[in-house]
Scaffold this motif. Structure first.
Motif, PDB file in Angstrom:
ATOM      1  N   GLY A 207      -1.575  26.498  43.252  1.00  0.00           N
ATOM      2  CA  GLY A 207      -0.974  27.534  42.431  1.00  0.00           C
ATOM      3  C   GLY A 207       0.535  27.449  42.342  1.00  0.00           C
ATOM      4  N   GLY A 208       1.078  26.235  42.373  1.00  0.00           N
ATOM      5  CA  GLY A 208       2.519  26.050  42.262  1.00  0.00           C
ATOM      6  C   GLY A 208       3.281  26.267  43.562  1.00  0.00           C
ATOM      7  N   ARG A 209       2.583  26.517  44.660  1.00  0.00           N
ATOM      8  CA  ARG A 209       3.270  26.715  45.936  1.00  0.00           C
ATOM      9  C   ARG A 209       3.925  25.418  46.408  1.00  0.00           C
ATOM     10  NH1 ARG A 209      -1.017  30.110  45.935  1.00  0.00           N
ATOM     11  NH2 ARG A 209      -0.484  32.267  46.464  1.00  0.00           N
ATOM     12  N   THR A 210       4.938  25.579  47.233  1.00  0.00           N
ATOM     13  CA  THR A 210       5.645  24.427  47.781  1.00  0.00           C
ATOM     14  C   THR A 210       4.709  23.636  48.681  1.00  0.00           C
ATOM     15  OG1 THR A 210       7.698  25.698  47.733  1.00  0.00           O
ATOM     16  CG2 THR A 210       7.661  23.727  49.137  1.00  0.00           C
ATOM     17  N   VAL A 211       4.629  22.332  48.426  1.00  0.00           N
ATOM     18  CA  VAL A 211       3.829  21.414  49.242  1.00  0.00           C
ATOM     19  C   VAL A 211       4.805  20.433  49.876  1.00  0.00           C
ATOM     20  CG1 VAL A 211       2.013  19.665  49.237  1.00  0.00           C
ATOM     21  CG2 VAL A 211       1.831  21.657  47.711  1.00  0.00           C
TER      22      VAL A 211
END
Length: 189
Positions: free
Chosen positions: A70-74
């Motif tokens: 969901g677009g979170r920082t990886v």
């Protein structure tokens, strides 16, 4: 003030190559897994005022598969730092749980119906959770969650886990390679 983060200790379950090498199917499909994880992360972020950051499994290839979270920082290669900074860790049964234990961070164990049915991963999650006096949250059926218990650190269980899996009491406060190197030197005539 620093931003509050929760860290997800990713295991790349829908795509992990070890399942292919071992001749068993992956524990879950990406279509089942990622929406459940993202909905849980949304819930955590809203309820606890944190931002969930994904500590990517070292063998994950999220750049090639788009961001599934969901677009979170990886982030790759910074699991130790993220575990230290985080207010809690989310996991299935990652060995990176060791960092959360060492930093005495609450660990939230999660599973899904499909992951739980896997002959290896399902039971492994249950065992790992029991070591820290926790029960996995099944994301397919989690409604009321006892957050007080989930965000608790059982100091005795963490100490026992640390001694059983990370470092024996009385062992030197040195890197394992240094201890092994000294051992090899002592063998030489």
């Amino acid at each position: 003030a620093d931003e509050k983060i929760g860290v997800y200790l990713d295991e790349y379950l829908p795509f992990h190559p070890d399942f292919i090498y071992m001749g068993m199917g992956t524990p879950t499909s990406p279509e089942d897994y990622y929406p459940l994880m993202c909905a849980f992360f949304d819930r955590l972020e809203e309820k606890h005022g944190v931002r969930i950051v994904v500590a990517a499994h070292p063998r994950a290839h999220y750049k090639e598969r788009d961001n599934r979270f969901g677009g979170r920082t990886v982030v790759t290669g910074k699991t130790l730092e993220l575990s230290k900074q985080a207010v809690f860790a989310i996991t299935h049964a990652s060995t990176s749980i060791n960092f959360a234990v060492l930093f005495r961070k609450p660990v939230i164990f999660v599973t899904t119906d499909s992951v739980q049915k896997h002959p290896f991963i399902g039971p492994y999650i249950d065992v790992r959770a029991r070591w820290l006096n926790k029960k996995p949250i099944n994301l397919n059926s989690a409604s009321a969650i006892d957050w007080e218990n989930e965000l608790m650190v059982d100091q005795e269980a963490y100490r026992f886990y640390q001694e059983a899996f990370i470092k024996k009491p009385g062992s030197p406060e040195r890197q394992s390679w240094e201890i092994f190197s000294d051992y090899l030197k002592a063998l030489q005539p």
